[in-house]
Scaffold this active site. Structure first.
Site, PDB file in Angstrom:
ATOM      1  CB  CYS A 101      -2.455   0.441   8.849  1.00  0.00           C
ATOM      2  SG  CYS A 101      -0.946   1.391   8.519  1.00  0.00           S
ATOM      3  CB  SER A 144      -2.645  -8.859   7.104  1.00  0.00           C
ATOM      4  OG  SER A 144      -1.815  -9.727   7.041  1.00  0.00           O
ATOM      5  CG  ASN A 190      -0.394  -0.037   2.609  1.00  0.00           C
ATOM      6  OD1 ASN A 190       0.857  -0.526   2.750  1.00  0.00           O
ATOM      7  ND2 ASN A 190      -1.095   0.334   3.518  1.00  0.00           N
ATOM      8  CE  LYS A 238       7.515 -11.319   0.969  1.00  0.00           C
ATOM      9  NZ  LYS A 238       6.839 -10.602  -0.251  1.00  0.00           N
ATOM     10  CB  ALA A 244       3.887  -6.455  -1.254  1.00  0.00           C
ATOM     11  CD  GLU A 301      -6.672  -3.047   8.569  1.00  0.00           C
ATOM     12  OE1 GLU A 301      -6.023  -4.160   8.778  1.00  0.00           O
ATOM     13  OE2 GLU A 301      -5.895  -2.104   8.460  1.00  0.00           O
ATOM     14  CD  GLU A 330       4.708   0.053  12.986  1.00  0.00           C
ATOM     15  OE1 GLU A 330       3.363   0.361  13.131  1.00  0.00           O
ATOM     16  OE2 GLU A 330       5.605   0.706  13.387  1.00  0.00           O
TER      17      GLU A 330
HETATM   18  P1  ADP Z   1      -1.959  -7.854   2.812  1.00  0.00           P
HETATM   19  O1  ADP Z   1      -3.311  -8.157   3.239  1.00  0.00           O
HETATM   20  O2  ADP Z   1      -1.779  -6.096   2.742  1.00  0.00           O
HETATM   21  O3  ADP Z   1      -1.331  -8.148   1.519  1.00  0.00           O
HETATM   22  P2  ADP Z   1      -0.018  -9.515   3.897  1.00  0.00           P
HETATM   23  O4  ADP Z   1       0.190  -9.373   5.411  1.00  0.00           O
HETATM   24  O5  ADP Z   1      -0.452 -10.523   3.269  1.00  0.00           O
HETATM   25  O6  ADP Z   1      -0.956  -8.125   3.895  1.00  0.00           O
HETATM   26  O7  ADP Z   1       1.322  -8.923   3.206  1.00  0.00           O
HETATM   27  C1  ADP Z   1       2.344  -8.135   3.830  1.00  0.00           C
HETATM   28  C2  ADP Z   1       3.474  -8.562   3.373  1.00  0.00           C
HETATM   29  O8  ADP Z   1       3.897  -9.844   3.975  1.00  0.00           O
HETATM   30  C3  ADP Z   1       3.889  -8.863   1.772  1.00  0.00           C
HETATM   31  O9  ADP Z   1       5.020  -8.560   1.545  1.00  0.00           O
HETATM   32  C4  ADP Z   1       3.552 -10.417   1.970  1.00  0.00           C
HETATM   33  O10 ADP Z   1       4.100 -10.892   0.753  1.00  0.00           O
HETATM   34  C5  ADP Z   1       4.106 -10.834   3.007  1.00  0.00           C
HETATM   35  N1  ADP Z   1       3.628 -12.226   3.757  1.00  0.00           N
HETATM   36  C6  ADP Z   1       2.318 -12.662   3.457  1.00  0.00           C
HETATM   37  N2  ADP Z   1       2.255 -13.952   3.941  1.00  0.00           N
HETATM   38  C7  ADP Z   1       3.386 -14.051   4.519  1.00  0.00           C
HETATM   39  C8  ADP Z   1       4.015 -15.140   5.018  1.00  0.00           C
HETATM   40  N3  ADP Z   1       3.403 -16.400   5.452  1.00  0.00           N
HETATM   41  N4  ADP Z   1       5.633 -15.147   5.587  1.00  0.00           N
HETATM   42  C9  ADP Z   1       6.265 -14.298   5.002  1.00  0.00           C
HETATM   43  N5  ADP Z   1       5.600 -13.032   4.403  1.00  0.00           N
HETATM   44  C10 ADP Z   1       4.342 -13.062   4.192  1.00  0.00           C
END
Ligand code: ADP
Length: 489
Positions: free
Chosen positions: A292, A237, A159, A182, A184, A393, A258
């Site tokens: 958020c 999340s 975001n 890493k 998104a 949310e 966060e």
């Molecule tokens: P959103 O719903 O905003 O996409 P996420 O929490 O799914 O929120 O994603 C936020 C970040 O966390 C992204 O970089 C996503 O790739 C990463 N992420 C999601 N699932 C996992 C996981 N199981 N392990 C590590 N990183 C993750």
């Protein structure tokens, strides 16, 4: 801009490992899309666990040299990165709008905010003060040192695809840590651009490593199990944050989180309802509600509710939704279809339980919008605690309005959430402002202010909104360990 000009059929070697740009070991790639049109912008490397391990090892090897540099040397590199980000601001903003969807004006604002972290932490690097403590023994001295925690694994969301990176990477590098990031899967191009700037600014090979991947799990797993990773910093999340924190506990890795929010926005009867409605519309529709700190419950005193809702409706209807590159647009698309389905479900649920849609509530199509998931800015009244949007949310452009009678009642309602990130209060009464700020269980309280964020101010949440703070003096502390030295003389 060069990233946008790339031919999408030629994959970008997007892994920055030990100072070299590389493809994934597996040779896999994944597509990056423009959320406003659905078109393919680029293909990037799809890393797996093996690549993540290589990145962690590069970061571990680079740590001794980087952490041994003086804070002044590290600050100089971050200052270069700040300057380069500002020089490239327009290109970065256009890249962000293409990849994430936000209006260009908002993207430009984010780039400046992102660059601020480089400068702020360049300065803070020089202020990592330890202390001496008097001992009860005359032959003893206590010295407290602050040292970099080590290799940092950072995971960021889509975001705010540039500022969420710099808010972590700048303080980590300032503190003397090395990083594996890493980003998104929706927004790897912004990360590639930032890491290109870091290299150009003089960040040595191995100090900042980038891993792009379509599946976060194998990379997340590598960060969790590798003993060299001392700290995980995550924005995303609450669900994923809890998973990472629980797993990080296995090796007692340090964590900063966060996570989600469910901000109350309280309008007391002494506030100007029109002014408050303007603030509510702006902060609600910030990033199309995909923030958020977005208000998720608008509590308005019954005596001014009609006036407030009317002003809010007019404001919201005047804000143009559309593609971020187009002039005059202030509300962009949702990131994807699942976000659209969440909006639809929350509206259907609320209406089914007695709420009224004052404006919006539907997908926007036609006029070139059919390729993206555009949701009309929406105001819903008569929202009650039984409705999904009251608890979960929304992360989209829906403003749920709830009325209240007394200060005590509204504080109780506002605090009745597992989240605790941002909160907002509109009042002209100074005593009430302070009372309310003290009573709200949130990491941030905006009083007649919809933007309580800055590189200089601590950002973060209470409760299930996370752990730790980013920005400010607090932001660099997250990357330091305290060491006590007791010395007999
Ligand atoms: P959103 O719903 O905003 O996409 P996420 O929490 O799914 O929120 O994603 C936020 C970040 O966390 C992204 O970089 C996503 O790739 C990463 N992420 C999601 N699932 C996992 C996981 N199981 N392990 C590590 N990183 C993750």
């Amino acid at each position: 801009a060069t990233l946008l000009q790339a031919d999408p059929s030629t994959p970008i070697e997007s892994l920055c490992l030990d100072g070299t740009w590389r493809a994934a070991t597996s040779g896999s790639t994944f597509e990056v899309h423009d959320p406003a049109t659905g078109s393919v912008l680029a293909r990037v490397a799809d890393a797996g666990g093996v690549d993540a391990e290589a990145a962690i090892e590069a970061a571990a090897s680079a740590f001794p040299e980087w952490s041994a540099r003086t804070a002044y040397e590290r600050a100089a590199v971050l200052q270069n990165a700040h300057r380069l980000m500002l020089e490239r601001a327009e290109d970065l903003a256009r890249l962000m709008t293409s990849e994430q969807g936000k209006p260009l004006r908002a993207a430009r604002t984010e780039v400046r905010y992102a660059a601020d972290f480089m400068l702020w932490f360049a300065e803070e690097a020089k202020r990592v003060y330890g202390r001496t403590i008097p001992s009860a023994r005359s032959d003893q001295r206590f010295i407290v040192m602050e040292q970099p925690v080590g290799v940092v694994g950072a995971i960021t969301p889509w975001n705010y695809p540039i500022s969420m990176i710099t808010r972590k990477v700048a303080p980590a590098l300032a503190a003397g840590c090395t990083v594996v990031l890493k980003p998104a899967e929706q927004t790897p191009l912004c990360a590639i651009a930032v890491f290109g700037i870091l290299a150009e600014a003089g960040v040595p090979a191995g100090v900042a490593n980038l891993i792009t991947a379509s599946d976060p799990k194998p990379v997340g797993e590598a960060l969790l199990i590798h003993r060299s990773v001392a700290k995980l910093t995550f924005t995303g999340s609450t669900e994923v944050g809890k998973f990472l924190a629980a797993r990080a506990a296995d090796q007692m890795k340090r964590v900063s989180l966060e996570l989600g929010g469910h901000a109350p926005f309280i309008v007391f009867p002494d506030a100007d309802p029109v002014h408050a409605a303007k603030g509510a519309a702006l902060v609600k529709l910030l990033n199309t509600g995909q923030a958020c700190i977005s208000p998720n419950r608008l509590y308005v005193h019954r005596s001014i509710a009609d006036e407030f809702v009317d002003a809010l409706r007019r404001r919201v209807e005047s804000m143009k939704a559309g593609r971020g590159v187009d002039d005059g647009v202030s509300v962009g698309p949702l990131i994807d279809e699942s976000a659209f389905i969440r909006m639809q479900n929350q509206v259907v649920d609320a209406v089914g339980k007695g709420a009224t849609v004052v404006t919006g509530g539907n997908r926007l199509t036609g006029g070139g919008l059919d390729g993206g998931w555009f949701f009309a800015p929406t105001v819903v009244t008569g929202v009650t605690p039984e409705m999904v949007m009251y608890r979960e949310e929304t992360f989209g452009p829906i403003a749920p309005v709830v009325t209240f009678e007394s200060e005590a009642e509204v504080i109780e309602m506002a605090n009745d959430t597992r989240y605790g990130l941002a909160s907002y209060v509109y009042t002209k009464d100074l005593a009430r402002a302070l009372r309310t700020a003290e009573a709200l269980r949130f990491g941030m309280v905006g009083i007649n202010d919809i933007n309580p964020t800055s590189a200089a101010a601590p950002f973060g949440g209470m409760g299930e909104s996370g752990l730790g703070r980013e920005g400010a003096q607090e932001g660099i502390r997250e990357y330091l360990e305290t060491k006590l030295v007791g010395l007999s003389i």
